[in-house]
Design an enzyme around this catalytic site. Structure first.
Site, PDB file in Angstrom:
ATOM      1  N   GLN A 177      -2.960 -16.935   2.541  1.00 26.58           N
ATOM      2  CA  GLN A 177      -4.355 -16.525   2.597  1.00 26.58           C
ATOM      3  C   GLN A 177      -5.110 -17.344   3.649  1.00 26.58           C
ATOM      4  OE1 GLN A 177      -5.185 -13.921   0.660  1.00 26.58           O
ATOM      5  NE2 GLN A 177      -7.195 -13.795   1.601  1.00 26.58           N
TER       6      GLN A 177
ATOM      7  N   SER B 187      -9.206 -15.093  -3.287  1.00 19.92           N
ATOM      8  CA  SER B 187      -8.543 -13.786  -3.137  1.00 19.92           C
ATOM      9  C   SER B 187      -7.799 -13.407  -4.405  1.00 19.92           C
ATOM     10  CB  SER B 187      -7.557 -13.824  -1.970  1.00 19.92           C
ATOM     11  OG  SER B 187      -6.739 -12.671  -2.026  1.00 19.92           O
TER      12      SER B 187
ATOM     13  N   HIS C 213      -5.407 -11.575  -4.459  1.00 22.13           N
ATOM     14  CA  HIS C 213      -3.969 -11.551  -4.167  1.00 22.13           C
ATOM     15  C   HIS C 213      -3.324 -12.857  -4.624  1.00 22.13           C
ATOM     16  CE1 HIS C 213      -3.488  -7.822  -1.893  1.00 22.13           C
ATOM     17  NE2 HIS C 213      -4.707  -8.047  -1.416  1.00 22.13           N
TER      18      HIS C 213
ATOM     19  N   ASP D  95      -2.184  -4.385  -2.281  1.00 20.47           N
ATOM     20  CA  ASP D  95      -2.580  -3.396  -1.290  1.00 20.47           C
ATOM     21  C   ASP D  95      -1.492  -2.331  -1.317  1.00 20.47           C
ATOM     22  OD1 ASP D  95      -4.719  -4.956  -0.691  1.00 20.47           O
ATOM     23  OD2 ASP D  95      -3.819  -5.872   1.095  1.00 20.47           O
TER      24      ASP D  95
ATOM     25  N   GLU E 150     -12.284  -0.908   0.786  1.00 20.87           N
ATOM     26  CA  GLU E 150     -10.835  -1.002   0.979  1.00 20.87           C
ATOM     27  C   GLU E 150     -10.124  -0.005   0.056  1.00 20.87           C
ATOM     28  OE1 GLU E 150     -10.294  -5.678   2.348  1.00 20.87           O
ATOM     29  OE2 GLU E 150      -9.268  -4.967   0.559  1.00 20.87           O
TER      30      GLU E 150
ATOM     31  N   HIS F 169      -6.849  -1.340  -1.713  1.00 16.35           N
ATOM     32  CA  HIS F 169      -6.758  -2.551  -2.539  1.00 16.35           C
ATOM     33  C   HIS F 169      -7.035  -2.226  -4.011  1.00 16.35           C
ATOM     34  CE1 HIS F 169      -7.334  -7.046  -3.147  1.00 16.35           C
ATOM     35  NE2 HIS F 169      -7.902  -6.546  -4.229  1.00 16.35           N
TER      36      HIS F 169
HETATM   37 ZN    ZN Z   1      -5.951  -6.529  -0.725  1.00 19.37          ZN
END
Ligand code: ZN
Length: 330
Positions: free
Chosen positions: A209, A244, A246, A253, A301, A304
């Site tokens: 990240q 994040s 993630h 994603d 997004e 995502h």
């Molecule tokens: Zn993402």
């Protein structure tokens, strides 16, 4: 009644006398019929009560039957007996002393058994509905501290002590092990609908990240942006390291096997459309929707997706809100 009229008529000549006679005969016949009906009704009462008891036991088992009849059904039975008893029982007041259940049976004649069943069935449904409602209420009690509802954004960085177990999606791609099952299910269902979903960015380590963020920052700085402006622009596109989703393994994603770009046009692809319409069924939400950039702090997004659990996802999807708004409403 008829005999009184007959007496009066009898004093009024031959015709009156004849009519009076006819009336008296009719009264005698009616009285006899009423007697027979009374007898027949009593037999029906006894038969119907026996049948109702058997049917009731069949529906409830011993305990349920006693409860069903004594709690719910009695009220309905009393209500029915007042209405029905009034019309059909007529002047037979002595029969009102018969138990309420029986009165209903008398009142409704041949339909009585079915009615009794209906009353029992209604009580049964009531109990079922109540239980279902309780379960739903229980399920829908969300807690901000639930693992699947953790809010991670610029204002809410990942807690230092946050830990979770990683599971393998495929190859080197990993995510929180707890979302593997719904993720696989979602991919399978998409496949059945002819949509081949592809995970392109799963769990990310902090270093990854940081690398992504730094790379974005450098790009803006090289283009003459001030540090603050570069940070502003970068953080709208790449999540600030430590903030994040993630990094907590709950976001992915997702693209398709025939469209690899992470841009807005992904929403127009079959995969983009399928995800938008179906992901919530598996507990995933479109985390950064269009028009909510002010709230999420992240650009739209369409690729995502974040796992929040099926119940929360359904609400977020139907209300068209963000996780931020959902959490605030708890
Ligand atoms: Zn993402």
């Amino acid at each position: 009644m008829a005999s009184k009229i007959a007496k009066k008529l009898a004093t009024k000549g031959k015709v009156g006398m004849a009519v009076a006679k006819v009336l008296i005969v009719i009264e005698i016949i009616v009285n006899k019929i009423v007697k027979y009906i009374k007898k027949a009704l009593w037999i029906l009462i006894i038969l119907a009560v026996f049948l109702a008891v058997f049917v009731g036991v069949g529906f409830y088992g011993k305990a349920g039957f006693i409860k069903g009849i004594s709690d719910e059904s009695d009220k309905a039975v009393v209500a029915n007996s007042e209405a029905a008893g009034g019309t059909l029982m007529g002047q037979e007041n002595e029969e009102n002393t018969v138990a309420n259940d029986e009165t209903v049976v008398v009142a409704d004649g041949t339909d009585s058994i079915q009615d009794e069943e209906a009353i029992i069935a209604t009580a049964d449904v009531d109990v079922a509905t109540q239980t279902e409602a309780e379960v739903t209420k229980e399920e829908l009690e969300f807690n901000k501290s639930d693992w699947n509802l953790i809010l991670v954004n610029k204002q809410h960085p990942i807690p230092d002590d946050y830990s979770f177990e990683l599971g393998i999606i495929s190859g080197s791609m990993e995510c929180d092990v707890r979302i593997l099952e719904p993720l696989n299910e979602m991919f399978e269902m998409a496949k059945e609908d002819g949509v081949q979903l592809v995970v392109c960015s799963p769990y990310r380590e902090m270093s990854r990240q940081e690398y992504l963020f730094d790379r974005k920052m450098k790009g803006y700085l090289n283009n003459g942006y001030s540090y603050i402006d570069a940070y502003k622009e970068s953080s709208a596109v790449v999540t600030v390291p430590g903030a994040s989703e993630h990094q907590i393994g709950l976001s992915l994603d997702i693209i398709s096997d025939n469209y690899y770009k992470l841009d807005e046009s992904f929403e127009l692809t079959d995969a983009g459309k399928w995800l938008k319409a179906n992901a919530y069924k598996y507990g995933f939400i479109l985390r950064y929707p269009k028009g909510k950039e002010e709230i999420t702090g992240i650009i739209y997004e369409p690729w995502h997706y974040r796992y929040v659990g099926v119940d929360a996802a359904k609400i977020i999807h139907e209300k068209n809100i963000t996780l931020e708004e959902f959490i605030e409403g708890l």
